[in-house]
Design a protein around this motif. Sequence first.
Motif, PDB file in Angstrom:
ATOM      1  N   ALA A 589      92.773  85.582  85.648  1.00  0.00           N
ATOM      2  CA  ALA A 589      94.128  85.322  86.715  1.00  0.00           C
ATOM      3  C   ALA A 589      95.452  84.747  86.300  1.00  0.00           C
ATOM      4  O   ALA A 589      95.324  83.948  84.374  1.00  0.00           O
ATOM      5  N   ALA A 590      96.309  85.253  86.367  1.00  0.00           N
ATOM      6  CA  ALA A 590      97.640  84.080  86.266  1.00  0.00           C
ATOM      7  C   ALA A 590      98.458  84.220  87.920  1.00  0.00           C
ATOM      8  O   ALA A 590      98.333  85.064  88.404  1.00  0.00           O
ATOM      9  N   SER A 591      99.260  83.523  88.160  1.00  0.00           N
ATOM     10  CA  SER A 591     100.019  82.957  88.678  1.00  0.00           C
ATOM     11  C   SER A 591     101.105  81.873  88.592  1.00  0.00           C
ATOM     12  O   SER A 591     101.599  81.788  87.215  1.00  0.00           O
ATOM     13  N   ARG A 592     102.291  81.712  89.571  1.00  0.00           N
ATOM     14  CA  ARG A 592     103.228  81.071  89.831  1.00  0.00           C
ATOM     15  C   ARG A 592     104.055  80.319  90.406  1.00  0.00           C
ATOM     16  O   ARG A 592     103.289  80.976  91.821  1.00  0.00           O
ATOM     17  N   ALA A 593     103.983  79.457  90.311  1.00  0.00           N
ATOM     18  CA  ALA A 593     103.964  77.895  90.707  1.00  0.00           C
ATOM     19  C   ALA A 593     105.603  77.137  91.151  1.00  0.00           C
ATOM     20  O   ALA A 593     105.684  76.502  90.105  1.00  0.00           O
ATOM     21  N   ARG A 594     106.381  77.459  92.520  1.00  0.00           N
ATOM     22  CA  ARG A 594     107.484  76.886  92.228  1.00  0.00           C
ATOM     23  C   ARG A 594     107.735  76.423  92.889  1.00  0.00           C
ATOM     24  O   ARG A 594     107.629  76.710  94.987  1.00  0.00           O
ATOM     25  N   PHE A 595     108.843  74.948  93.729  1.00  0.00           N
ATOM     26  CA  PHE A 595     109.050  74.196  94.175  1.00  0.00           C
ATOM     27  C   PHE A 595     110.174  75.582  95.554  1.00  0.00           C
ATOM     28  O   PHE A 595     110.830  76.481  94.779  1.00  0.00           O
ATOM     29  N   SER A 596     109.962  75.813  96.807  1.00  0.00           N
ATOM     30  CA  SER A 596     111.121  76.282  97.277  1.00  0.00           C
ATOM     31  C   SER A 596     112.025  76.327  98.062  1.00  0.00           C
ATOM     32  O   SER A 596     112.573  76.858  98.726  1.00  0.00           O
ATOM     33  N   GLU A 597     112.292  75.011  97.862  1.00  0.00           N
ATOM     34  CA  GLU A 597     113.717  74.039  98.237  1.00  0.00           C
ATOM     35  C   GLU A 597     114.581  73.798  96.600  1.00  0.00           C
ATOM     36  O   GLU A 597     113.599  73.584  96.004  1.00  0.00           O
ATOM     37  N   ASP A 598     115.498  73.430  97.099  1.00  0.00           N
ATOM     38  CA  ASP A 598     115.955  72.710  95.841  1.00  0.00           C
ATOM     39  C   ASP A 598     115.896  71.445  96.847  1.00  0.00           C
ATOM     40  O   ASP A 598     115.987  71.203  97.493  1.00  0.00           O
ATOM     41  N   ASP A 599     115.731  70.344  95.151  1.00  0.00           N
ATOM     42  CA  ASP A 599     115.993  68.668  94.941  1.00  0.00           C
ATOM     43  C   ASP A 599     118.044  68.551  95.963  1.00  0.00           C
ATOM     44  O   ASP A 599     118.728  69.473  94.868  1.00  0.00           O
ATOM     45  N   PRO A 600     117.701  67.695  96.472  1.00  0.00           N
ATOM     46  CA  PRO A 600     119.110  67.433  96.644  1.00  0.00           C
ATOM     47  C   PRO A 600     119.729  66.694  94.781  1.00  0.00           C
ATOM     48  O   PRO A 600     120.974  66.896  95.181  1.00  0.00           O
ATOM     49  N   ASP A 601     119.161  66.719  93.945  1.00  0.00           N
ATOM     50  CA  ASP A 601     119.494  66.660  92.828  1.00  0.00           C
ATOM     51  C   ASP A 601     119.767  67.416  92.198  1.00  0.00           C
ATOM     52  O   ASP A 601     117.950  67.525  91.319  1.00  0.00           O
ATOM     53  N   PRO A 602     120.676  68.125  91.928  1.00  0.00           N
ATOM     54  CA  PRO A 602     120.659  69.232  90.500  1.00  0.00           C
ATOM     55  C   PRO A 602     120.307  68.987  89.992  1.00  0.00           C
ATOM     56  O   PRO A 602     119.954  70.800  89.575  1.00  0.00           O
ATOM     57  N   THR A 603     119.694  67.942  89.325  1.00  0.00           N
ATOM     58  CA  THR A 603     119.468  68.275  87.813  1.00  0.00           C
ATOM     59  C   THR A 603     117.387  68.016  87.613  1.00  0.00           C
ATOM     60  O   THR A 603     117.377  68.663  86.737  1.00  0.00           O
ATOM     61  N   VAL A 604     117.322  68.172  88.726  1.00  0.00           N
ATOM     62  CA  VAL A 604     115.947  67.853  89.114  1.00  0.00           C
ATOM     63  C   VAL A 604     115.582  69.676  89.584  1.00  0.00           C
ATOM     64  O   VAL A 604     115.854  70.430  90.797  1.00  0.00           O
ATOM     65  N   GLY A 605     114.675  70.170  88.766  1.00  0.00           N
ATOM     66  CA  GLY A 605     113.917  71.453  88.088  1.00  0.00           C
ATOM     67  C   GLY A 605     113.248  71.883  89.844  1.00  0.00           C
ATOM     68  O   GLY A 605     112.647  70.702  90.865  1.00  0.00           O
TER      69      GLY A 605
END
Length: 722
Positions: A589-605
């Motif tokens: 199994a392989a997967s990719r997980a990401r937040f789909s909204e940007d954090d207000p702090d641009p330094t947070v990934g």
Amino acid sequence: MHESKPNREARSGDLASVSSHRQWPFNLALQAISLAALSNSAVAQTPTPEVPITQLEPIVVQGNYNNSIGSSDAASQGTVTAKLIENRPTLRPAEVLEFVPGVIVSQHSGDGKANQYYLRGFNLDHGTDFATFVDAMPVNMPTHAHGHGYSDLNWLIPELVDRINYRKGPYYAEEGDFASAGAAHIRLVDTLPKGIGSITFGENGYRRGLLANSGAVGDGQLLYALESGHNDGPWDNPENFRRLNGVLRYSFGDAQTRSVITAMGYSAQWSSTDQIPKRAVDRGLIGRFGALDPTDGGETSRYSLSYDLTHKLDDGSFKFSAYAVQSRLNLFSNFTFFLENPVDLDPTVANGDQFEQAERRKVVGLNTSRSWNTSFEGREVINTLGAQVRHDRLDPVGLYSNVARQRVSTTQESRVRETSVGVYGENATQWLPWLRSVAGLRFDRFAFDVDSSIPQNSGKKNDSIASPKLSLIIGPWSKTEYFANYGYGYHSNDARGATAKVAAKDPTVAVQAVDPLVRSKGGELGLRTELVPGLQSSLALWHLKLDSELLFVGDAGETEPNRASKRYGIEWNNHYVVRPWLLFDLDLAASRARFSEDDPDPTVGNHIPGAVNRVASLGVTVTDLGPWFGQFQLRYFGPRPLIEDNSVRSSATTLAYLRVGYKVGTDVKLALDVFNLFDRKASDIDYYYPSRLQGEPAGGVDDIHFHPVEPRSLRLTLTANF
């Protein structure tokens, strides 16, 4: 939903009073089952919903799986039978869930605490977004002291597991809360072909004894099992884990109407070595198996009484189940050491950051469904209506500051009433010999009532959600079946977070209440094939979105809103019978997980901390090769981001288990289990957060905190059947 350490733990009830209340509910359960056994009311159990299928000649894979063509509604759905479960060694009871392809089970604390679970790009913490059931009883605990969705399976006896039906994704109308990533339904046996008497001895003080049997009583069959165990583990501070577990199960009726009544009782106590900072090991302050707070640990108990009925009708079936559970937990943890409570003015006194998460819980619930086998213009149709009701009563659930397991203050304490009602309808239609559809609609309503020690955080909240589902099953052609699935699901959130207005640790700080129910939606394309003789193979491409990746902060007693997320991945599962006595399993199994909204702090990934991205499992099982039997299992779960910008990552973990067994006689066998066969130095889990050791700056130090896998260990089991 994921939980950031040091923020993920929870505990229950007053430790001194746990043992004094431990026996009475189980005694009542035994009395109730005795009375029920004497009555001949026809009752029975709930199998998986029937689906019209095209009849084909199935491939029988040594009784290990029931995943043949026409047996499921998705490529990622299947069944594992007792035959395979019997052959594979397990370090802990919850590892039976690793029979679900893609699931990884680990631990970051003592053996009496619920395990950590990984699946489909999730660090599921202790069970959030993966629903687990044992004989229709839900295992997940909402608004739990340690973590929402807490799934403790330490009371499960693997020898009593008959099969595991698993489903992944929000495509099934029967599945409700916590099932966005998947669900596992564990079914226990009603009878045993022979009695079981087994004793296990292992390194580090491991001992386990099991006695189980079944026989005719009245018009039915009575099964009993009694298990006890002890383990110190490899830890410098011995775990001294003690457990006692009992099951009584009475089944009666006939092929038309079948009933099962089950009573269970379990209690355990332990000291724990929780995750430790890497810098403490690098400096030589402690070893890999050392503890910075030797007073961490816990005590828990669980008692249940359940009833299952299946009644077959001329035009379908009726199913009913009811259950009552009483549980307690007192859990003592210290993840930050001296960050919040530094050394006092007297340098010889250090209170530290230990906290207690405690709860006393009673749960009652029922599930019922009615299905009708009909036809529409010559097409086979099955319509199903179902309802599920659950009520949790917590008196209380709390978070406390402690020193050496002694309470010194209350952070928050709540009495919670949580009620959920779910109704669903499903239609399965065989449109053509090669086309079948399963369409469903589910509606859920939740009611929360919280009475908090912080008056501003008391209140009531109601919420509801509707979840449509659709699956298309195409084929088979050339012994290959194709699937398209899409559906909406949800998970609930901690009731305390839904009514909170101020921070538990600082009531002068306002907080945002979280949504009681959070939407999920996902889809899947897949296939299952038996084109190669003896090989069952499935492939699935999936995606899943959550409206909020909520975060439970256990040591603050709060639920924090987080950003929406999206996950997608691929799974490839293979079960191959090479010879009648030799079976290969390969799951990737392989997967990719990401937040789909940007954090207000641009330094947070946008990386989701703890999200697993690669999982692999290889199994080789030998059965009945003369007197010999055995199993080799290799599992891998890949590196994970530990912080949103992906600048800190965990290492991968690869472990191997081995079982070598020999049948001394017809009813006597010996088995040697070797865990961590290659003695790998790896982590069961890693977190990244600030903590403070004595002498460090007041703000603490950001560091990786890890819980090591146990070193190579051996266990020898002698089993006699009678």
